[in-house]
Design an enzyme around this catalytic site. Sequence first.
Site, PDB file in Angstrom:
ATOM      1  N   HIS A  38       0.827  -1.221   0.000  1.00  0.00           N
ATOM      2  CA  HIS A  38       0.000   0.000   0.000  1.00  0.00           C
ATOM      3  C   HIS A  38       0.860   1.270   0.000  1.00  0.00           C
ATOM      4  O   HIS A  38       0.693   2.165  -0.818  1.00  0.00           O
ATOM      5  CB  HIS A  38      -0.864   0.050   1.266  1.00  0.00           C
ATOM      6  CG  HIS A  38      -1.734  -1.132   1.493  1.00  0.00           C
ATOM      7  ND1 HIS A  38      -2.932  -1.307   0.862  1.00  0.00           N
ATOM      8  CD2 HIS A  38      -1.592  -2.207   2.323  1.00  0.00           C
ATOM      9  CE1 HIS A  38      -3.509  -2.424   1.285  1.00  0.00           C
ATOM     10  NE2 HIS A  38      -2.713  -2.990   2.174  1.00  0.00           N
TER      11      HIS A  38
HETATM   12  C1  BDR Z   1      -2.501   0.893   5.505  1.00  0.00           C
HETATM   13  O1  BDR Z   1      -2.660   0.361   6.817  1.00  0.00           O
HETATM   14  C2  BDR Z   1      -1.438  -0.105   7.308  1.00  0.00           C
HETATM   15  O2  BDR Z   1      -1.600  -1.351   7.919  1.00  0.00           O
HETATM   16  C3  BDR Z   1      -0.478  -0.123   6.157  1.00  0.00           C
HETATM   17  O3  BDR Z   1       0.833   0.185   6.595  1.00  0.00           O
HETATM   18  C4  BDR Z   1      -1.013   0.933   5.238  1.00  0.00           C
HETATM   19  O4  BDR Z   1      -0.512   2.203   5.558  1.00  0.00           O
HETATM   20  C5  BDR Z   1      -3.306   0.030   4.560  1.00  0.00           C
HETATM   21  O5  BDR Z   1      -4.648   0.059   4.910  1.00  0.00           O
END
Ligand code: BDR
Length: 378
Positions: free
Chosen positions: A271
């Site tokens: 992400h």
């Molecule tokens: C986001 O949530 C976190 O767990 C990850 O690092 C990312 O920033 C994804 O939903």
Amino acid sequence: MRITRRQFVTSYTAALAVTGLRKHRLRDSPSSSPSRVIIDTDPGVDDALALLLAMRSPELKIEGVTAVAGNVPLELTLPNALRMIEIAGRTDIPVAPGASGPLVRRLVTATYAHGENGLGGAVFPEPQTKPVAQPAAEFMRDRLRKYPGEVTLITIGPLTNIASAFNMDHELPHLARGLMMMGGSLSGGNITPAAEFNVYVDPEAARVVFQSGIPITMVGLDVTRRTTLTEEHVRTLAAAENPVSQAAAKIARNALQHAREQGFLVGPNMHDSLAVATFIDPSLVACKDYYIDVETAGELTAGETLGYSPNAGDLRRTPEKEKEAASKLTIRGSAPTLASTRTSPVIRDQYAPNAQVAFGVDSRRFFDLLIARLSGHG
Ligand code: BDR
Ligand code: CA
């Protein structure tokens, strides 16, 4: 009009064909290259790789890294950020400690995805580098005031630090070049059916940011769900013999293993790296204008991001008709209850977009960039 998930999914496939790829929404910067950024982060497996990517990217002048509580508590995200700058040999970058919890809520972590240490169980030595004494919000204020119009905030964690800075100094949103966010979703959440994790953890902070007037590019689950890490990526990283690629391979291997143990058939999504990569190369995503608001009151839906658009589900309007629809669109919330003194559910009289939302991504080119940079070949 609030769009449904189905409308969103249909519209972004069609829009790719109709509109092609669009540039993200940041103010023009006087200094073209490299661009000043502050990275606000909660490492975090994908945060760690995103930080390494950023430090391997000559397009960025990293003014600082600010840590926030999120995936794991601040006591872990701060040293994890310091570990990454040491691995990359970039101890010249100041790392500032941020909020240890959301503005008004108790912290919810994501150790289920990132392991107890936040790095999927990958162990690295204690960092020798110390954080700066200045808290994250003050650090941001100083840098944004020092370089008006030049600094972009890249946010890859809950938005607590950013909201704290904006609450402290209301001019900051107008002094920043913009904000590139990994967060939100117009197509369902990952921690609840409604909410994406970063917005879920601190919805009140996210609302402050979306209503602040800062130009926002939202790189949410709509696109980051299509950034799945594979064994092949890990093998390529492991084959490159430098400290960054070796650390990235170690973290990625642990994350894959962790995902397998949880019964997932595919690897974790990168992400946060997609938000950094989109800043480096805006053509990786296709964007569309929305007015985004954040649900803060919902018993089940707090942290949901709502996208209002005049042409949702109808992409074949002429530009004139689209303009006309926009001029008539009001931002409407839930109907008032019988007990309410409100007479109208209208939240804003007039639609005006506050974010560009990424809804299409070239995943292959993204991974080409990520793996090449982390391997030291890009
Ligand atoms: C986001 O949530 C976190 O767990 C990850 O690092 C990312 O920033 C994804 O939903
Ligand atoms: Ca993160």
